[in-house]
Scaffold this motif. Structure first.
Motif, PDB file in Angstrom:
ATOM      1  N   MET A  32      -3.295  -2.490  -3.054  1.00  0.00           N
ATOM      2  CA  MET A  32      -4.608  -2.148  -2.523  1.00  0.00           C
ATOM      3  C   MET A  32      -5.477  -1.259  -3.413  1.00  0.00           C
ATOM      4  O   MET A  32      -6.696  -1.289  -3.298  1.00  0.00           O
ATOM      5  CB  MET A  32      -4.441  -1.463  -1.158  1.00  0.00           C
ATOM      6  CG  MET A  32      -3.622  -2.271  -0.172  1.00  0.00           C
ATOM      7  SD  MET A  32      -4.359  -3.866   0.216  1.00  0.00           S
ATOM      8  CE  MET A  32      -2.897  -4.844   0.531  1.00  0.00           C
ATOM      9  N   ARG A  85      -3.077  -0.702   5.445  1.00  0.00           N
ATOM     10  CA  ARG A  85      -3.653  -1.809   4.679  1.00  0.00           C
ATOM     11  C   ARG A  85      -2.717  -2.989   4.479  1.00  0.00           C
ATOM     12  O   ARG A  85      -3.098  -4.137   4.722  1.00  0.00           O
ATOM     13  CB  ARG A  85      -4.148  -1.299   3.320  1.00  0.00           C
ATOM     14  CG  ARG A  85      -5.256  -0.281   3.434  1.00  0.00           C
ATOM     15  CD  ARG A  85      -5.546   0.404   2.119  1.00  0.00           C
ATOM     16  NE  ARG A  85      -4.433   1.284   1.737  1.00  0.00           N
ATOM     17  CZ  ARG A  85      -4.357   1.939   0.590  1.00  0.00           C
ATOM     18  NH1 ARG A  85      -5.315   1.791  -0.312  1.00  0.00           N
ATOM     19  NH2 ARG A  85      -3.337   2.739   0.336  1.00  0.00           N
ATOM     20  N   CYS A 125       0.865  -1.181   0.000  1.00  0.00           N
ATOM     21  CA  CYS A 125       0.000   0.000   0.000  1.00  0.00           C
ATOM     22  C   CYS A 125       0.901   1.230   0.000  1.00  0.00           C
ATOM     23  O   CYS A 125       2.113   1.116  -0.154  1.00  0.00           O
ATOM     24  CB  CYS A 125      -0.987  -0.004   1.172  1.00  0.00           C
ATOM     25  SG  CYS A 125      -0.246   0.179   2.802  1.00  0.00           S
TER      26      CYS A 125
END
Length: 158
Positions: A92, A19, A13
């Motif tokens: 992501m 994330r 990410c």
């Protein structure tokens, strides 16, 4: 180069504090519970330099604790070697994907398959939104998406 018979996944990410460490921790727990963790090299990294050396966001750590998911990580940036040493680089959002594809082009022996982790989501939510400026509920949503995506990814690659 990765050891023979060992699969590898790098979760990515922007800053590697929200994330991607959540996805890494979720995937590691699933692989452990599935008895295949010794068959995987698992890590996470950032496209940026913003958070290098920092631990995961405290809200993400709290979320993982609530779900009994161990999380130990220090933020680092993606390296050229990662494109040669990892089989999968799972990111992501579209911005991560664009950054990674650009970086992959500068690596001669890139072998990594770069794709959105959300492409494995059975609910078809391809983008895992950054919860950094959000609430605890946003971290919970990231966790839930990571659980769905990592489960599907592990099933397809075990």
């Amino acid at each position: 180069m990765a050891e023979s018979g060992v699969r590898s996944a790098l979760f990515v990410c922007l800053g590697n504090i929200c994330r991607s460490p959540i996805a890494e921790a979720v995937f590691r727990k699933m692989a452990t519970e599935g008895g295949v963790v010794d068959k995987w090299r698992i890590d996470s990294a950032a496209t940026s330099t913003y958070e290098i050396g920092n631990p995961p966001d405290h809200r993400g750590q709290a979320c993982m604790k609530r779900h009994d998911v161990p999380m130990r990580h220090v933020a680092r940036q993606v390296t050229k070697e990662d494109f040669m040493n990892f089989e999968y680089i799972l990111c992501m959002d579209e911005s991560n994907l664009s950054d990674l594809n650009r970086k992959a082009k500068s690596v001669k022996n890139s072998r990594a398959k770069v794709e959105l982790l959300g492409s494995y989501d059975p609910q078809k939510q391809r983008i895992i939104k950054d919860p950094y400026y959000g609430s605890d509920e946003d971290f919970e949503k990231v966790y839930e998406q990571c659980v769905r995506c990592c489960k599907a990814f592990l099933e397809q690659n075990s």
